[in-house]
Structure formats: C-alpha cells, structure tokens
Write a protein that holds these residues in place. Structure first.
Motif, short mmCIF file in Angstrom:
data_model
loop_
_atom_site.label_atom_id
_atom_site.label_comp_id
_atom_site.label_asym_id
_atom_site.label_seq_id
_atom_site.Cartn_x
_atom_site.Cartn_y
_atom_site.Cartn_z
N ARG A 62 -9.49 3.91 5.99
CA ARG A 62 -10.56 3.19 5.28
C ARG A 62 -10.04 1.92 4.62
N PRO A 63 -10.96 1.01 4.32
CA PRO A 63 -10.54 -0.18 3.57
C PRO A 63 -9.91 0.26 2.25
N ASN A 64 -8.86 -0.44 1.86
CA ASN A 64 -8.20 -0.18 0.58
C ASN A 64 -7.39 1.10 0.50
N ALA A 65 -7.23 1.78 1.64
CA ALA A 65 -6.47 3.03 1.62
C ALA A 65 -4.99 2.76 1.34
N GLY A 66 -4.57 1.55 1.65
CA GLY A 66 -3.16 1.21 1.45
C GLY A 66 -2.43 0.98 2.77
N LYS A 67 -3.18 0.60 3.81
CA LYS A 67 -2.59 0.40 5.15
C LYS A 67 -1.60 -0.76 5.15
N SER A 68 -2.08 -1.91 4.65
CA SER A 68 -1.21 -3.09 4.68
C SER A 68 0.01 -2.88 3.80
N SER A 69 -0.16 -2.17 2.70
CA SER A 69 0.99 -1.90 1.83
C SER A 69 2.01 -1.03 2.55
N VAL A 123 -1.92 -8.04 0.92
CA VAL A 123 -2.40 -6.84 0.22
C VAL A 123 -3.27 -7.28 -0.94
N THR A 124 -4.52 -6.79 -1.00
CA THR A 124 -5.37 -7.07 -2.18
C THR A 124 -6.18 -5.83 -2.48
N GLU A 125 -6.81 -5.87 -3.64
CA GLU A 125 -7.68 -4.74 -3.98
C GLU A 125 -9.08 -4.95 -3.39
N THR A 181 -7.89 -7.22 5.58
CA THR A 181 -7.24 -7.36 6.89
C THR A 181 -8.30 -7.31 7.97
N LYS A 203 -0.42 6.19 -2.13
CA LYS A 203 -0.52 5.99 -3.58
C LYS A 203 -0.09 7.25 -4.34
N ASP A 234 2.25 7.67 -6.21
CA ASP A 234 2.66 7.37 -7.60
C ASP A 234 1.49 7.49 -8.57
N LEU A 235 0.26 7.30 -8.06
CA LEU A 235 -0.92 7.41 -8.94
C LEU A 235 -1.51 8.81 -8.90
N SER A 250 4.39 6.70 -1.30
CA SER A 250 3.97 5.63 -2.18
C SER A 250 4.63 4.35 -1.67
N1 LIG Z 1 -0.03 2.28 -7.01
C1 LIG Z 1 -0.13 2.06 -5.72
N2 LIG Z 1 -1.01 1.17 -5.25
C2 LIG Z 1 -1.09 0.97 -3.92
C3 LIG Z 1 -0.26 1.67 -3.00
N3 LIG Z 1 -0.56 1.26 -1.76
C4 LIG Z 1 -1.54 0.34 -1.87
N4 LIG Z 1 -1.87 0.15 -3.19
C5 LIG Z 1 -2.90 -0.76 -3.71
O1 LIG Z 1 -4.14 -0.47 -3.09
C6 LIG Z 1 -4.86 -1.68 -2.84
C7 LIG Z 1 -5.20 -1.76 -1.36
O2 LIG Z 1 -4.00 -1.86 -0.63
P1 LIG Z 1 -3.92 -2.47 0.82
O3 LIG Z 1 -2.57 -2.19 1.31
O4 LIG Z 1 -4.40 -3.88 0.86
O5 LIG Z 1 -4.97 -1.54 1.58
P2 LIG Z 1 -5.64 -1.72 3.01
O6 LIG Z 1 -6.98 -2.30 2.83
O7 LIG Z 1 -5.75 -0.33 3.55
O8 LIG Z 1 -4.75 -2.58 3.83
C8 LIG Z 1 -3.98 -2.82 -3.32
O9 LIG Z 1 -4.39 -3.18 -4.61
C9 LIG Z 1 -2.58 -2.21 -3.35
O10 LIG Z 1 -1.75 -2.80 -4.31
C10 LIG Z 1 0.67 2.63 -3.54
O11 LIG Z 1 1.44 3.30 -2.84
N5 LIG Z 1 0.69 2.78 -4.88
#
Ligand SMILES: Nc1nc2c(ncn2[C@@H]2O[C@H](COP(=O)(O)OP(=O)(O)O)[C@@H](O)[C@H]2O)c(=O)[nH]1
Ligand SMILES: [Mg+2]
Length: 441
Positions: A226-233, A246-248, A253, A329, A331-332, A346
């Motif tokens: 899903r969007p914001n799941a943390g894929k790009s991170s 990477v953004t919130e 992407t 995530k 860590d959260l 994380s």
């Molecule tokens: N605390 C924490 N935040 C994360 C982690 N991975 C992603 N985020 C945050 O989640 C948000 C979405 O991350 P992003 O990688 O852009 O997600 P994407 O849309 O799936 O590519 C950003 O604000 C990241 O900083 C993680 O492992 N820990």
C-alpha cells in the motif's frame, strides 16, 4: 565466423570512454612488424615480457606517448606474438592508435577472438575461456570468486578426472572386445560400480547448478504494498543509499525505480513500485498498472505492509509462492506481534534487514556454501548428457549386453565430457561461446 588465424588481429581492449589509460591489443605473426612501423624507438629485437616506453607516430606526426608490452609466442595469452599498447585513455587517441595498427597490416578482431585463439592454440581449455567471460561480467564478489577458481582450472581438473574414469572403463571394455583370447571380459559388476561412482560425482558437480545460474543471471525482486507502507524506505535501506524519494505523502512513487544490489552473493535487481490502491489519479494509476506487470515478471515479491496498519492483507498476493511478507516500521510497532511468516524490519533503525536478505536467498534456493563447482547452462547440459549415457551403461550391464554395445554409450559419455573442456566441440558451439565476449577479449 570461420576465420583464418594466420592473420594478425588488433582491438581496443578497454571500455569505450575516457579513462586514465586505454589498451590496444595486437596478436599474430605480424605483431612486431606492425609495432616497428608505428612505435619509436623501434627495433627488430624487442625482448619479450618487457615494457617499453616510446611514442606512437602516424608517419611523422606524434600521436601519443605510450607503454608497449611485448609477449613472444608461444608464451602469451593467445599463444601468438602479442603486444599491448597502453595509450592515454582518450577515445580519440585509442581509436587513432588502433587505426594505425590496422593500416600497418592488422585486421579488427572479432568478439572474443583473442580468447578463441588462446583456446585454439591450447593455452586455455573451454571451461577456462568461459570463466573469463563470467569473471568479466560477475556482479557479486561471490561469483567473481567462483569464476576465478574456474579460470585457474578447478572445473577443468574435475572434468579431466571424470574423463579418466570413463576412459579407463572404455579401455577395459575395448581390450576385452579386441583381444577376447587374452583379456577376460570385464565384470559387469565392475562397470556397474564405476559408472555409479561417476554418476554420483557428476551429481556432485551439478549440485551447485541452481546457485551458479542465480549468480550469473541474478533475480528481480519487486517491492509492492500500500501507499506509505514503507516500500521506498526499504528499497533505500537494502541498497544502503538514498535512491528513492521517501515522504509521508501517499502516492509519491509513481515510476518504477530499479537498482542492482548484491544480496548474499546473488545480484538482485530491486524494483521500487507505486503503491497498490484504488485511486482516481491518472498518472498514479499508470504506476499501479506498471506495478502489476512488474510483479508478474519478478522472481520475488517483497510485500511490504505497515505493522501499525490493520488493513494489511492483499487478497491477490495470498498463495503466491513468490511472495515474502515484510512488516515495516518495527521501531514504531514495539508491541505488535506478527505471524511467523512475516519478516519484521525497520528501515529507519536498519533492523531485520539481514534476516530478510537471508530469507530471499532461501526463497530462491541459493546456497553459496554447498556449490563447490560453478557451471554454466552449457556445461550443465553436457554433464546431464554424460549422466544419461552412463545410465544407459548401467542398463546395459543389467541386461548383460555385449561389451561392444556398452562401449558405445561410454564413448558418448566421453564426448559429452569433452565438450565441456573443448576437446570435442563444433565450430558452431565455439562461435556461440565466443560471440558473447567483448571485442578485445
Ligand atoms: N519510523 C519509521 N518510519 C518509516 C519506516 N519506513 C518508512 N517510514 C516512514 O513512512 C513514510 C512512508 O515511507 P515510504 O518509504 O515513502 O513509503 P512508500 O509509499 O511505501 O514508498 C515516510 O514518512 C517514512 O519516513 C520505518 O522503518 N520506521
Ligand atoms: Mg514509495
């Protein structure tokens, strides 16, 4: 590409581009006469295995100051007279120097022709020639190490041992057929026993096939979710670089972003994709369709979900054998328990990444430890052919077939092994192998 090897070849051996130095290679009978025409100070009796400092001239015009290395036949890579000229690495200079070599009597080398000459002149066997190709193209340390072992003759040596085994059996049988008076017919049980041994040794060489192929070909791994799941991170964390934005903001992407990374010895093309969701945004929808195509074409799908997000199951991913579930995530999400199948990571704290890498390796059945021998598809086919012929030998023994019939299968087994090192090989196969080389190699 049936070529006359009596002519002299020349090629640029370094990549096209600008660099510190550029190397031109010459091989063949006319090598020294070419050098004497373009290199000053020229002399007729260059000492082999020495480096000479001098100048390249186009008639009386100075082209470059160079280092010239001379190797005398048969003690050179190709087995012929070889010269390597190290010019300054400007494209123009390198091209000009090659041009002068051609004008002085060389012809442009075909792809891999230096290596092919090395093979034809008995300097290297075919398995070593193929190891050169692997070494040049290796994308991981692991594969470089395996290739350099083959270059030093590891596989060739093993094949030689196997050939000796088959040859011994064959001479036993041939003797029995040719001189029935003098030689006892070999015991079927002996032939049987030795054949079983050779088959098991072939099996040993083949155990690493999957890993060899993975190291050579690499795999594609798509990161979806899903969007914001943390894929790009996760993508960035696995690359250990800030490559994807990477953004919130969900839907950041949209294009596919891909990078190559060494995961436990496998060259992995990681692909970061647009988030999967229903949406009205035209561009984002294109991204989502791209994601679906990418998933089809990937060897592995890293399904990424936010451990804090209750809505995590994507129906279409269930039962897909390629999927590895990754909860992000961590860590959260201290107190959230994930099921056993989930790899918890994380990307921020860089935890769980090693476990994930290990999981990827297991998913594609890669084992860098157990693969003692590195082989390519062609070699694997030859080994399998050999094994099939030996299985026929076993059948023959069981049915008490006359030895001369059994010897036919043994001869075929020998041919299959000979194809690996190139003792027996067609011009077509050779051309096929060497055409994959770069020019100048
Ligand atoms: N605390 C924490 N935040 C994360 C982690 N991975 C992603 N985020 C945050 O989640 C948000 C979405 O991350 P992003 O990688 O852009 O997600 P994407 O849309 O799936 O590519 C950003 O604000 C990241 O900083 C993680 O492992 N820990
Ligand atoms: Mg993203």
């Amino acid at each position: 590409m049936v070529r006359d090897f009596s002519d002299t070849i020349a090629a640029i051996a370094t990549p096209m581009g600008t660099g510190g130095i550029g190397v031109i290679r010459i091989s063949g009978e006319k090598t020294l006469s070419i050098i004497n025409r373009i290199f000053k100070p020229g002399k007729r009796d260059f000492e082999p295995n020495r480096a000479y400092y001098g100048r390249i001239y186009d008639d009386n015009n100075l082209v470059d100051e160079v280092i010239m290395l001379y190797f005398k036949a048969p003690n050179s890579f190709t087995g012929e007279d070889v010269v390597e000229i190290q010019c300054h690495g400007g494209m123009n200079i390198v091209k000009k120097t090659l041009e002068l070599c051609l004008k002085a009597g060389a012809r442009p080398a075909d792809n891999g022709e230096f290596s092919k000459r090395a093979f034809i002149n008995g300097k290297i066997d075919l398995s070593r020639a193929e190891a050169i190709l692997d070494l040049i193209h290796a994308r991981t340390d692991c594969f470089s190490r395996a290739s350099v072992l083959n270059l030093s003759g590891k596989l060739a040596q093993k094949i030689r041992e196997l050939r000796m085994e088959v040859l011994n059996l064959l001479s036993l049988i041939t003797a029995a057929v040719d001189f029935p008076e003098d030689v006892d017919e070999p015991e079927y049980s002996l032939i049987n026993e030795r054949s079983i041994f050779i088959i098991s040794e072939i099996g040993r060489v083949l155990t690493g096939s999957i890993s060899s192929n993975l190291m050579r070909e690499g795999i594609k791994a798509a990161i979806v979710g899903r969007p914001n799941a943390g894929k790009s991170s996760l993508f960035n964390a696995l690359l250990d670089a800030d490559r994807a934005i990477v953004t919130e903001i969900p839907g950041t992407t949209r294009d596919l972003i891909q990078e190559s990374v060494d995961i436990e010895g496998i060259p992995v093309t990681l692909i970061d994709t647009a988030g999967l969701r229903e949406c009205d945004d035209y561009i984002e929808n294109i991204g989502i369709n791209l994601t679906k195509n990418t998933m089809e074409n990937s060897d592995i799908i890293l399904y990424v979900f936010d451990l804090l997000d209750a809505e995590k199951t994507e129906d279409f991913l269930i039962n897909n054998k390629k999927v590895i579930k990754v909860g992000t995530k961590a860590d959260l999400a201290k107190n959230i328990s994930a099921d056993d199948e989930v790899i918890v990571v994380s990307s921020v704290k860089k935890t769980g990444l090693e476990k994930l890498k290990n999981h990827i390796k297991n998913k594609v059945n890669f084992s860098n430890g157990s693969s003692e021998f590195c082989t390519n598809l062609r070699q694997q086919e030859c080994l399998k052919d050999c094994r099939a012929h030996l299985e026929k030998v076993l059948e023959g023994c069981e049915q008490r077939m006359p030895p001369d019939l059994i010897s036919i299968d043994l001869k075929s087994a020998l041919v299959s092994l000979g194809e690996i090192t190139g003792e027996v090989v067609s011009e077509e196969v050779l051309d096929n192998i060497f055409s994959n080389f770069c020019i100048g190699k």
